[in-house]
Design a protein around this motif. Structure first.
Motif, PDB file in Angstrom:
ATOM      1  N   GLU A  12     -15.894  -5.075  -0.857  1.00 25.59           N
ATOM      2  CA  GLU A  12     -16.048  -4.662   0.538  1.00 25.59           C
ATOM      3  C   GLU A  12     -14.909  -5.240   1.369  1.00 25.59           C
ATOM      4  O   GLU A  12     -14.269  -6.207   0.987  1.00 25.59           O
ATOM      5  CB  GLU A  12     -17.385  -5.170   1.101  1.00 25.59           C
ATOM      6  N   HIS A  13     -14.677  -4.612   2.491  1.00 24.32           N
ATOM      7  CA  HIS A  13     -13.714  -5.130   3.484  1.00 24.32           C
ATOM      8  C   HIS A  13     -12.292  -5.230   2.927  1.00 24.32           C
ATOM      9  O   HIS A  13     -11.586  -6.213   3.146  1.00 24.32           O
ATOM     10  CB  HIS A  13     -14.157  -6.498   3.992  1.00 24.32           C
ATOM     11  N   ALA A  14     -11.858  -4.195   2.231  1.00 25.93           N
ATOM     12  CA  ALA A  14     -10.502  -4.201   1.683  1.00 25.93           C
ATOM     13  C   ALA A  14      -9.458  -4.292   2.796  1.00 25.93           C
ATOM     14  O   ALA A  14      -8.404  -4.919   2.630  1.00 25.93           O
ATOM     15  CB  ALA A  14     -10.274  -2.946   0.838  1.00 25.93           C
ATOM     16  N   ALA A  15      -9.746  -3.662   3.930  1.00 25.12           N
ATOM     17  CA  ALA A  15      -8.789  -3.702   5.037  1.00 25.12           C
ATOM     18  C   ALA A  15      -8.589  -5.119   5.537  1.00 25.12           C
ATOM     19  O   ALA A  15      -7.479  -5.493   5.958  1.00 25.12           O
ATOM     20  CB  ALA A  15      -9.261  -2.792   6.165  1.00 25.12           C
ATOM     21  N   ALA A  41       3.184  -5.939  -9.715  1.00 28.37           N
ATOM     22  CA  ALA A  41       2.246  -6.077 -10.827  1.00 28.37           C
ATOM     23  C   ALA A  41       0.908  -5.392 -10.590  1.00 28.37           C
ATOM     24  O   ALA A  41       0.112  -5.254 -11.530  1.00 28.37           O
ATOM     25  CB  ALA A  41       2.015  -7.560 -11.121  1.00 28.37           C
ATOM     26  N   ARG A  42       0.607  -4.988  -9.359  1.00 33.88           N
ATOM     27  CA  ARG A  42      -0.728  -4.423  -9.105  1.00 33.88           C
ATOM     28  C   ARG A  42      -0.644  -2.924  -8.847  1.00 33.88           C
ATOM     29  O   ARG A  42       0.401  -2.397  -8.470  1.00 33.88           O
ATOM     30  CB  ARG A  42      -1.423  -5.145  -7.968  1.00 33.88           C
ATOM     31  N   ARG A  43      -1.769  -2.267  -9.003  1.00 36.56           N
ATOM     32  CA  ARG A  43      -1.858  -0.836  -8.802  1.00 36.56           C
ATOM     33  C   ARG A  43      -2.807  -0.548  -7.655  1.00 36.56           C
ATOM     34  O   ARG A  43      -3.999  -0.829  -7.757  1.00 36.56           O
ATOM     35  CB  ARG A  43      -2.359  -0.139 -10.065  1.00 36.56           C
ATOM     36  N   PRO A  44      -2.295   0.022  -6.571  1.00 39.70           N
ATOM     37  CA  PRO A  44      -3.160   0.298  -5.422  1.00 39.70           C
ATOM     38  C   PRO A  44      -4.290   1.257  -5.797  1.00 39.70           C
ATOM     39  O   PRO A  44      -4.098   2.185  -6.585  1.00 39.70           O
ATOM     40  CB  PRO A  44      -2.210   0.929  -4.404  1.00 39.70           C
ATOM     41  N   PRO A 100      -4.880   5.352  -0.978  1.00 40.23           N
ATOM     42  CA  PRO A 100      -3.644   5.616  -0.226  1.00 40.23           C
ATOM     43  C   PRO A 100      -3.346   4.534   0.807  1.00 40.23           C
ATOM     44  O   PRO A 100      -2.179   4.219   1.054  1.00 40.23           O
ATOM     45  CB  PRO A 100      -3.932   6.966   0.435  1.00 40.23           C
ATOM     46  N   GLN A 101      -4.377   3.976   1.402  1.00 41.16           N
ATOM     47  CA  GLN A 101      -4.159   2.926   2.390  1.00 41.16           C
ATOM     48  C   GLN A 101      -3.528   1.696   1.742  1.00 41.16           C
ATOM     49  O   GLN A 101      -2.592   1.092   2.297  1.00 41.16           O
ATOM     50  CB  GLN A 101      -5.480   2.550   3.061  1.00 41.16           C
ATOM     51  N   ASP A 102      -4.031   1.324   0.564  1.00 39.75           N
ATOM     52  CA  ASP A 102      -3.463   0.177  -0.140  1.00 39.75           C
ATOM     53  C   ASP A 102      -2.024   0.459  -0.569  1.00 39.75           C
ATOM     54  O   ASP A 102      -1.152  -0.419  -0.520  1.00 39.75           O
ATOM     55  CB  ASP A 102      -4.301  -0.167  -1.366  1.00 39.75           C
TER      56      ASP A 102
END
Length: 806
Positions: A713-716, A759-762, A765-767
Motif C-alpha cells: 500500500e501507499h506506493a506513492a 536493478a529494479r523493474r517498475p 507507469p507511475q513508478d
C-alpha cells in the motif's frame, strides 16, 4: 593629574566662561524670559512646550554630566513579519551634553572599550582609540545661571528606532520620515526627578508601500507610529557587578578592559541583573531594600491576566531560595502609569495578525550590567496556537466532548496537575501561558534559555516546553501537559545571580552553587541550532524526556493514537470543515521536534560549557550503537505506513490539500544530511572505525528507500521519500560550503541510487516515470550538463511547538 592637564582644564573653563559672558553681552535672553508663556514640565531635564510653534525645548542643567539614554517603540505595526511591536525596546547608551560655542552636542559615549585604571593617560588612550557618536547638535536659545535651553524638536522628530530601515530590509518599500506630519506626542511627554520622557508621533510616507503594510494600515502611503526617548539619571555606585560563568545561564554583557595584565583576556563579561540588596545583609532570609516589582498591562483580559500573574509570581518563591523574603512582586499598572517610563518594569499585551514570539527584553547600564528597566511583550495569538493543540487531541480523549469549551472563568485559580485525563481547553492553554509568562520575565531577570532542562525533570521555565501528552490506561492523558511551577534550575540560576553573600565570601559561595549543580545533574545548554550544527540530542527545543530515542518511541505511539482517532470533533458545530487541516497539522507533526532530537544522535556529540579544572570532560561522542539505532528509527518514521493519513481523515479535509508527507520526509532526510552533520560523521569515523561513516549512513538510507521492496500500500508515499533522498543528496553534493568529503559521500550515494534504479523493474507507469526522471536527474547532475530538474520544495513545516511562536 599633571600640571599641564590642570592648566589645560583651567583654560577650557575660562574659555567657556568667556563664551557665556559674550552671549549674555550680546543680549542672549534668560531661560525665564525666553519661556514666558510656555508650559513647563519640571524634572531631571526640564521641558518647555511652545504651543504656538509646536516646539519642545530642553533645559540642560549640568553640562558634561553622564546619563542613560534609552529608545523605545511606543506603538506597533501589527505584523509579525515586520518585527515592529508596541513596547519594543531599542538601544541603551551612556550619553552627555557638551557645549561648543553657541551649540550643544548630544554625544553617546563608548563604555564598551575602557580601562579600569587610575592611570589617566591609559584611560585617555583607550577613549581615543575608539569612536563616540554625536547624534545631534542643538542651538542654544537661552541660558541662565549655568543652565542652557535648547530647541530639541528636530531631534525628537527623527527615526531613532529605524522604522524606515526595517521596512526597507523587509521589502516593504522606500519610506521616508515626513516631518510636516510628525509632532511631539504630549500625553507621553513628561519629566520626573530622575528621568525625562519624550514621545513623538512620526509619519512615514511612501508612494509604493509593500503588501504587508497595505494590509495593516488604513493608508499605507502614510503610516504613523510613535517613538519614545528616555533620559535617565545614572544609578549610584551601590550596585556591585558579578562575574559571568558559562556553566550557569545568566546573561552577560561584554566590554573590553585594556587595563588587564598580559596573561588576561581584555574581553570581560559581567552579569546582567537587577539590583536587589537586603536591608540586613546578615540575615539568611531577609527583606530587600527595594523589591523587584513588575507591573502588568491593564489591557490583559481574563483568563490570561490571572494566569500571567500566577506564573510570574512563581519568582517570589525562587527569590526566597536566594535569600530574599518578598523580594519579587507583580502588580497591576496604575491608571496613570506610562509603560515606557524608565522607572518601571512592565509586562505588556501585544497584538499582531498572526502568531509570533513573545519577548523578554530589558535595558541595562552599559557600565555595570545593572538592569534598569524590564519590558516584557506577551503575544495575544499564542493562546490560540496552544488551544489548537488541545482541540486537535480532543477526538482521542475519552468522550471527545465540547461540553467544557474555552470560556472565561472568573474564578480560575492556579491549575495543578491531577489524574483527570480530560482537562478543559482553558486549563490546558492557561497552564502553558503561566509557564510562558514566567519564561519571558525570566529573560528580563537575566536568565538565558536552558534547552536541556527537560531532560532532568522539566527543571526550568527557561526551556521551550513540549506539552507532555501521554497514554494512560489506554486513554489520552492531558493532565500533566505543562509543569505547574519553577524548577530546580530556575532556583539555582537565580541564586547564582542574586544571592547576597557576606563580605569576602562571594567567590566561595558561587563555587558552591556550581558544585551543587554538578552533584545534582543540573545542566545548562542554551540556544541549540535546530539544523546540523548542533549535535546534542537532549538539548533540543519542544521535547520531553532524558533519552531521545526512547522518547521518540513514546511520542510515535501517541501520534498513532491521535491519528487513528482524529475526526470532525476537533472542531465545533458550525465551524468550517476546512479548519480540520489546521487542527490535524499538530497531530500529524506531533513527533516533529523529537525527530529532530533523534537526528542529532547521528554524528552526535554531547557537550558542556566547561572551564579548566572543573574535572568534567567537555565532550562525549554519542555511542556508535545509539547512532545506528537512531538512523533506523528515523527511517522507520518515514516508512509509507507512518506517513500515510487514514482515508477517513482525508475525506474530511477537502477542499484544502494536505502535503504533510513530503514536508515530513524532507525534514528527516535533510536533517540527517545536513552539511555539518555529514562533516562530523566523516571526522568521527576517522577517529575510530567504531563510529558510522557518512557512506554507511548514506548507503543505509539508499537501501531502506530505493533498494527496498515496493509496499503493498501507499506506493506513492514510498516515491515521496525516495525523491526526498535524491534531492537532498544533490543539495549536499552541490553545497559549496560542505566539506569535500561530505560532497563526495553525497555523490557516492547518488551513484548507489542510479544502480538501484537499474536493478529494479517498475510495476506501474507511475513508478516507471518516477524512476526515469530520477535517473535522468542523477545523470545530468553527475555529468554537470545542466542543473537538472528543479528540486521539488515541500511545504514549509509550521513554526513553533508545533505551530507557532515561543
Amino acid at each position: 593629574m599633571t600640571a599641564g592637564v590642570r592648566l589645560l582644564r583651567v583654560l577650557v573653563a575660562v574659555a567657556v566662561l568667556m563664551v557665556v559672558s559674550g552671549a549674555q553681552a550680546l543680549g542672549q535672553p534668560s531661560i525665564r524670559e525666553y519661556t514666558e508663556g510656555f508650559e513647563k514640565r519640571e524634572g531631571y531635564l526640564p521641558l518647555y512646550w511652545d504651543e504656538g510653534e509646536g516646539r519642545l525645548l530642553l533645559e540642560i542643567p549640568n553640562l558634561g554630566e553622564d546619563f542613560l539614554y534609552l529608545t523605545s517603540l511606543a506603538t506597533g505595526a501589527g505584523a509579525n513579519a515586520l518585527g515592529l511591536d508596541r513596547g519594543m525596546i531599542g538601544d541603551e547608551a551612556v550619553a552627555r551634553f557638551e557645549r561648543v560655542g553657541p551649540r550643544v552636542l548630544f554625544v553617546l559615549r563608548n563604555p564598551t572599550f575602557r580601562a579600569t585604571s587610575d592611570n589617566e593617560d591609559l584611560v585617555r588612550s583607550v577613549e581615543e582609540s575608539f569612536s563616540t557618536s554625536t547624534v545631534a547638535a542643538f542651538e542654544i536659545v537661552a541660558e541662565e545661571g549655568g543652565r542652557l535651553l535648547v530647541d530639541a524638536t528636530s531631534y525628537f522628530l527623527t527615526d531613532v528606532m529605524d522604522v524606515v530601515g526595517t521596512l526597507r530590509r523587509r521589502g516593504e518599500g522606500e519610506y521616508r520620515l515626513d516631518r510636516e506630519r510628525s509632532t511631539i506626542y504630549l500625553p507621553r511627554t513628561k519629566a520626573f526627578p530622575i528621568n525625562t520622557e519624550v514621545e513623538a508621533s512620526l509619519t512615514f510616507a511612501s508612494s509604493r508601500p509593500g503588501m504587508v503594510i497595505r494590509s495593516h494600515s488604513p493608508d499605507a502611503r502614510a503610516m504613523t507610529m510613535r517613538e519614545h526617548h528616555s533620559f535617565v539619571q545614572l544609578p549610584d555606585d551601590g550596585y556591585k557587578p558579578r562575574r559571568f560563568d558559562p556553566r550557569i545561564g545568566v546573561y552577560p554583557f561584554t566590554f573590553f578592559d585594556y587595563s588587564k595584565a598580559l596573561d588576561q583576556d581584555y574581553s570581560t563579561r559581567w552579569l546582567r541583573r537587577h539590583r536587589l540588596i537586603k536591608k540586613n545583609p546578615n540575615e539568611p532570609l531577609g527583606e530587600p531594600v527595594e523589591p523587584i516589582i513588575y507591573y502588568m498591562d491593564r489591557g490583559i483580559p481574563e483568563p490570561y491576566r490571572t494566569a500571567f500573574k500566577e506564573g510570574v509570581a512563581w519568582y517570589n518563591e525562587v527569590f526566597e531560595a536566594a535569600g530574599f523574603r518578598n523580594g519579587f512582586r507583580v502588580e497591576d499598572m496604575p491608571p496613570d502609569m506610562d509603560p515606557l517610563d524608565a522607572r518601571y518594569d512592565v509586562i505588556q499585551w501585544v497584538h499582531r495578525t498572526e502568531a509570533g514570539s513573545s519577548w523578554g527584553s530589558s535595558f541595562y547600564d552599559p557600565r555595570t550590567g545593572e538592569i534598569i528597566k524590564a519590558a516584557v511583550r506577551m503575544d495575544s495569538h499564542r493562546s490560540l496556537v496552544d488551544y489548537d493543540i488541545y482541540a486537535a487531541a480532543l477526538p482521542a480523549t475519552a468522550d471527545g466532548s465540547w461540553a467544557d469549551p474555552f470560556l472565561v472563568d472568573p474564578g480560575l485559580g492556579e491549575w495543578i496537575a491531577t489524574f483527570d485525563a480530560n482537562v478543559s481547553g482553558e486549563e490546558f492553554t492557561m497552564a502553558r501561558r503561566r509557564q510562558h509568562a514566567a519564561h519571558e520575565v525570566g529573560h528580563t531577570l537575566g536568565l538565558a534559555h536552558n534547552f536541556i532542562a527537560a531532560s532532568y525533570g522539566r527543571a526550568s521555565v527557561m526551556d521551550y516546553p513540549a506539552p507532555l501528552i501521554r497514554i494512560t490506561d489506554g486513554q489520552l492523558d492531558l493532565s500533566d501537559a505543562y509543569r505547574p511551577g519553577p524548577g530546580a534550575y530556575d532556583s539555582l540560576a537565580i541564586r547564582w545571580g542574586y544571592t547576597q553573600f557576606p563580605d569576602g565570601q562571594e567567590e566561595a559561595g558561587l563555587q558552591a552553587i556550581i558544585a551543587e549543580a554538578e552533584e545534582n545533574g543540573i545542566k545548562f545548554i542554551t540556544n541549540p541550532d535546530e539544523g546540523g550544527a548542533n549535535s546534542y540530542p537532549a538539548a533540543t527545543t519542544w521535547v520531553n524526556g532524558s533519552d531521545m530515542l526512547e522518547e521518540l518511541e513514546r511520542v510515535m505511539e501517541v501520534r498513532r493514537f491521535l491519528i487513528e482517532r482524529f475526526d470532525e470533533t476537533a472542531i465545533e458545530e458550525g465551524e468550517p470543515m476546512a479548519l480540520l487541516v489546521k487542527r490535524f497539522t499538530p497531530v500529524y507533526l506531533h513527533h516533529r521536534f523529537t525527530l529532530g532530537a533523534a537526528i542529532k544522535a547521528i554524528g552526535g556529540m554531547e557537550f558542556r560549557y566547561a572551564v579548566r579544572g572543573d574535572g568534567t570532560p567537555p565532550t562525549r561522542i554519542i555511542e556508535p550503537e545509539r547512532q545506528r539505532r537512531a538512523l533506523e528509527m528515523l527511517l522507520d518514521a518515514v516508512e509509507p505506513a507512518e506517513l500515510a493519513v487514514p482515508e477517513q481523515v482525508l475525506a474530511l479535509m477537502a477542499p484544502r490539500p494536505f502535503g504533510g508527507a513530503r514536508t515530513l520526509a524532507t525534514m528527516v532526510v535533510r536533517g540527517i544530511l545536513a552539511p555539518e552533520r555529514a562533516a562530523r560523521l566523516v571526522a568521527f569515523s576517522d577517529r575510530s572505525s567504531r563510529y558510522p561513516s557518512l557512506e554507511e549512513v548514506v548507503g543505509r538510507m539508499v537501501e531502506r528507500t530505493w533498494g527496498a521492496d515496493p509496499p503493498r500500500e501507499h506506493a506513492a508515499l514510498k516515491s515521496v521519500v525516495e525523491r526526498a533522498l535524491l534531492d537532498e543528496l544533490v543539495r549536499l553534493a552541490a553545497d559549496e560550503g560542505a566539506t569535500v568529503e561530505a560532497r563526495a559521500g553525497a555523490e557516492w550515494g547518488l551513484a548507489r541510487i542510479a544502480a538501484a534504479i537499474d536493478a529494479r523493474r517498475p510495476s506501474s507507469p507511475q513508478d516507471e516515470a518516477h524512476d526515469a526522471l530520477a535517473a535522468a536527474d542523477i545523470t545530468r547532475f553527475l555529468e554537470r550538463r545542466d542543473a537538472g530538474t528543479e528540486r521539488s520544495q515541500p511545504t514549509t513545516a509550521p513554526r513553533g511547538t508545533p505551530i507557532g511562536g515561543r
